[in-house]
Enzyme design. Sequence first.
Site, PDB file in Angstrom:
ATOM      1  N   ARG A   1       1.014  -1.145  -0.506  1.00 55.22           N
ATOM      2  CA  ARG A   1      -0.327   0.097   0.128  1.00 55.22           C
ATOM      3  C   ARG A   1       0.833   1.112   0.098  1.00 55.22           C
ATOM      4  O   ARG A   1       1.757   1.154   0.991  1.00 55.22           O
ATOM      5  CB  ARG A   1      -1.082  -0.111   1.346  1.00 55.22           C
ATOM      6  CG  ARG A   1      -1.401   1.258   1.163  1.00 55.22           C
ATOM      7  CD  ARG A   1      -2.614   1.070   2.604  1.00 55.22           C
ATOM      8  NE  ARG A   1      -3.560   2.368   2.655  1.00 55.22           N
ATOM      9  CZ  ARG A   1      -3.568   3.745   3.887  1.00 55.22           C
ATOM     10  NH1 ARG A   1      -2.261   2.940   4.313  1.00 55.22           N
ATOM     11  NH2 ARG A   1      -3.787   4.313   3.558  1.00 55.22           N
TER      12      ARG A   1
ATOM     13  N   HIS B   1      -3.191  10.616   1.201  1.00 53.20           N
ATOM     14  CA  HIS B   1      -2.730  10.996   2.101  1.00 53.20           C
ATOM     15  C   HIS B   1      -2.233  12.060   2.610  1.00 53.20           C
ATOM     16  O   HIS B   1      -1.164  12.345   3.252  1.00 53.20           O
ATOM     17  CB  HIS B   1      -1.087   9.880   2.491  1.00 53.20           C
ATOM     18  CG  HIS B   1      -1.518   9.036   3.319  1.00 53.20           C
ATOM     19  ND1 HIS B   1      -1.600   8.328   3.716  1.00 53.20           N
ATOM     20  CD2 HIS B   1      -0.995   9.508   4.850  1.00 53.20           C
ATOM     21  CE1 HIS B   1      -1.409   7.634   4.688  1.00 53.20           C
ATOM     22  NE2 HIS B   1      -1.006   8.587   5.564  1.00 53.20           N
TER      23      HIS B   1
ATOM     24  N   GLU C   1      -7.620   8.714   6.391  1.00 53.16           N
ATOM     25  CA  GLU C   1      -8.265   9.024   7.463  1.00 53.16           C
ATOM     26  C   GLU C   1      -8.427  10.549   7.466  1.00 53.16           C
ATOM     27  O   GLU C   1      -8.124  11.506   7.824  1.00 53.16           O
ATOM     28  CB  GLU C   1      -6.551   9.409   8.258  1.00 53.16           C
ATOM     29  CG  GLU C   1      -5.561   7.553   8.968  1.00 53.16           C
ATOM     30  CD  GLU C   1      -5.072   7.684   9.408  1.00 53.16           C
ATOM     31  OE1 GLU C   1      -4.382   8.629  10.327  1.00 53.16           O
ATOM     32  OE2 GLU C   1      -4.503   6.588  10.800  1.00 53.16           O
TER      33      GLU C   1
ATOM     34  N   ASN D   1      -6.974   1.969  10.093  1.00 51.61           N
ATOM     35  CA  ASN D   1      -5.806   2.131  10.318  1.00 51.61           C
ATOM     36  C   ASN D   1      -6.409   1.452  11.721  1.00 51.61           C
ATOM     37  O   ASN D   1      -6.983   2.860  12.521  1.00 51.61           O
ATOM     38  CB  ASN D   1      -5.418   3.467  10.338  1.00 51.61           C
ATOM     39  CG  ASN D   1      -5.191   3.768   8.741  1.00 51.61           C
ATOM     40  OD1 ASN D   1      -5.624   2.425   7.842  1.00 51.61           O
ATOM     41  ND2 ASN D   1      -4.822   4.628   8.588  1.00 51.61           N
TER      42      ASN D   1
ATOM     43  N   TYR E   1      -4.282   1.094  15.813  1.00 53.29           N
ATOM     44  CA  TYR E   1      -3.263   1.677  16.213  1.00 53.29           C
ATOM     45  C   TYR E   1      -3.232   0.984  18.057  1.00 53.29           C
ATOM     46  O   TYR E   1      -2.748  -0.052  18.970  1.00 53.29           O
ATOM     47  CB  TYR E   1      -2.755   3.029  16.554  1.00 53.29           C
ATOM     48  CG  TYR E   1      -2.062   3.311  14.788  1.00 53.29           C
ATOM     49  CD1 TYR E   1      -0.517   2.543  14.493  1.00 53.29           C
ATOM     50  CD2 TYR E   1      -2.623   3.781  13.625  1.00 53.29           C
ATOM     51  CE1 TYR E   1       0.250   2.848  13.303  1.00 53.29           C
ATOM     52  CE2 TYR E   1      -2.036   3.883  12.793  1.00 53.29           C
ATOM     53  CZ  TYR E   1      -0.501   3.676  12.716  1.00 53.29           C
ATOM     54  OH  TYR E   1      -0.165   3.721  11.159  1.00 53.29           O
TER      55      TYR E   1
ATOM     56  N   GLU F   1      -3.465   0.530   8.245  1.00 50.81           N
ATOM     57  CA  GLU F   1      -2.319   0.442   9.006  1.00 50.81           C
ATOM     58  C   GLU F   1      -2.858  -0.198   9.666  1.00 50.81           C
ATOM     59  O   GLU F   1      -3.653  -0.173  10.699  1.00 50.81           O
ATOM     60  CB  GLU F   1      -2.428   1.535   8.557  1.00 50.81           C
ATOM     61  CG  GLU F   1      -1.582   2.481   7.839  1.00 50.81           C
ATOM     62  CD  GLU F   1      -1.756   4.038   8.229  1.00 50.81           C
ATOM     63  OE1 GLU F   1      -1.761   4.252   9.066  1.00 50.81           O
ATOM     64  OE2 GLU F   1      -1.774   4.858   6.971  1.00 50.81           O
TER      65      GLU F   1
HETATM   66  C1  GBH Z   1      -1.568   7.204  10.550  1.00 46.97           C
HETATM   67  O1  GBH Z   1      -1.636   8.225  11.406  1.00 46.97           O
HETATM   68  C2  GBH Z   1      -1.082   7.940   9.599  1.00 46.97           C
HETATM   69  O2  GBH Z   1      -2.362   6.896   8.901  1.00 46.97           O
HETATM   70  C3  GBH Z   1       0.155   7.833   9.168  1.00 46.97           C
HETATM   71  O3  GBH Z   1       0.495   8.574   7.941  1.00 46.97           O
HETATM   72  C4  GBH Z   1       0.880   7.719  10.107  1.00 46.97           C
HETATM   73  O4  GBH Z   1       2.450   7.782   9.650  1.00 46.97           O
HETATM   74  C5  GBH Z   1       0.731   6.583  11.148  1.00 46.97           C
HETATM   75  O5  GBH Z   1      -0.635   6.318  11.802  1.00 46.97           O
HETATM   76  C6  GBH Z   1       1.078   6.721  12.486  1.00 46.97           C
HETATM   77  O6  GBH Z   1       1.155   7.899  13.167  1.00 46.97           O
HETATM   78  O7  GBH Z   1       2.035  15.205  17.414  1.00 46.97           O
HETATM   79  O8  GBH Z   1       0.970  16.533  16.713  1.00 46.97           O
HETATM   80  O9  GBH Z   1       2.345  14.939  15.155  1.00 46.97           O
HETATM   81  C7  GBH Z   1      -2.608   7.892  12.490  1.00 46.97           C
HETATM   82  C8  GBH Z   1      -2.611   9.221  13.365  1.00 46.97           C
HETATM   83  C9  GBH Z   1      -2.683  11.498  13.991  1.00 46.97           C
HETATM   84  C10 GBH Z   1      -1.421   9.529  14.785  1.00 46.97           C
HETATM   85  C11 GBH Z   1      -1.544  12.708  13.939  1.00 46.97           C
HETATM   86  C12 GBH Z   1      -0.239  10.737  15.638  1.00 46.97           C
HETATM   87  C13 GBH Z   1      -0.214  12.237  15.777  1.00 46.97           C
HETATM   88  C14 GBH Z   1       0.031  14.098  15.635  1.00 46.97           C
HETATM   89  N1  GBH Z   1      -2.115  10.127  13.803  1.00 46.97           N
HETATM   90  N2  GBH Z   1      -0.943  11.800  15.017  1.00 46.97           N
HETATM   91  S1  GBH Z   1       1.158  14.901  16.737  1.00 46.97           S
END
Ligand code: GBH
Length: 445
Positions: A71, A114, A159, A289, A291, A346
Amino acid sequence: MEPFVFGTATAAYQIEGGVQEGGRGLSIWDTFSRQPGKMKDGATGEVACDYYHRWKDDLALMKQLGIDSYRFSIAWPRIFPQQGVYNPEGMQFYKEILLELRRLGISAAVTLYHWDLPQWAQNLGGWDNRDCAQWFADYAQKCFAELDGLVTLWITHNEPFCASFVSNLEGRHAPGNRDLEKALRAAHHLLLSHGLAVQAYRKMGGRHQIGITLNLAPVYPATASFADGLACAAQDAYQNRWFLEPLFHGQYPQDFCMLLSARCATDFDFVQPGDFAVMQAPLDFLGVNFYTRNVVEFDPTALLLQHPAYTDLPKTEMGWDVCPETLTDLLRSIRTYTKLPVYITENGSAWQDTVTDGAVHDPQRADYLLRHLQVLAQANREGLNVAGYYYWSFLDNLEWARGYSKRFGLVYVDYRTQRRIPKDSFFAYRDFIAAQRGEGCAAYD
Ligand code: GBH
């Protein structure tokens, strides 16, 4: 039934670099990352993993991993660097990647957005402007026309929650607004653009599958108190239902609309007749996605964002609870909205990785990955219909505002030399996939 798909994922701005090359135009992340104080250590995507030049070697490494599917995302500003100006060189870049994947026997899941909106679109208001939905649909249509023969899964958006609320209310992502009304409009126009793109795909006789990826998290109250229950419902509406309900029920969550209009005096005048029907264009799959979970407690001073509660579970470098079993709760609740096949597009974790004698020992990442895969096998025994899993991420990369400080990769990147070092988790995933093949994927299907 199709065999379970094992994959891994990346996104354009996080890995490509080459931002001035191949006729690419600027994106809002180029602009945002150059503003002081927005990114950790002043990081930008200027070079990133230099994938723009190294993609062939990276795909060869993916072949060694043994995945079925890769992906990645297309950078819109490579395809349309200026409004109405098509850049064939940008399209060619992705076509070559797709051809190489076909040669390697790896299928492609392609995300159209993205988060790297062309700066020209932002200059015209970006997702705040309803016209942006049509600009996106035109761009999507061009990609379908040029690449459909080489793509198995099309993902319109990654997202939309982040592209609307994190970008326009929380202000932590480009373009960095802090304005609830703007965020609501952006969410609406993103969903509309998704529906228009799906309609365009059907109209042109697209031969593969199309869906959208949401970042969903199961939400739990910190205690059984009435107040924490309210916080939990609000968080669920904000993060999950704001996108699930329009896509599958043709409306925004009514309870939360009340709260939002009280907060920003919106009358939702950006919703026009017929919009929800467009958003509900039938899909082939839902991308999710996943986590972590959210645990929230009531905070009387919070205007909108709920207060994350303290939990005593082990945390990743992002500060996220490791809680694979809560994915089952999420999958069950998704089934109250749709019976579509779900792809986990993800899932992954960041840890403090270090290189010792040319190796990276990351048992926590391997453990995280394998535990989520076990949960999915069990979920499918329960009939929850998960069609595949993409580990985030193949490579360490630019973790948005967190810069290069957070490493999610199966492959370590030395940013001084661009050397790639497969971590122990790479080999753990490789061996797991190989073992599944041996058993004919029985655990998953
Ligand atoms: C995903 O976002 C994304 O699709 C991907 O690009 C990213 O690398 C991955 O997860 C891992 O995070 O602390 O101000 O930087 C998940 C949702 C939104 C979680 C932004 C982390 C951090 C905001 N993400 N958040 S900040």
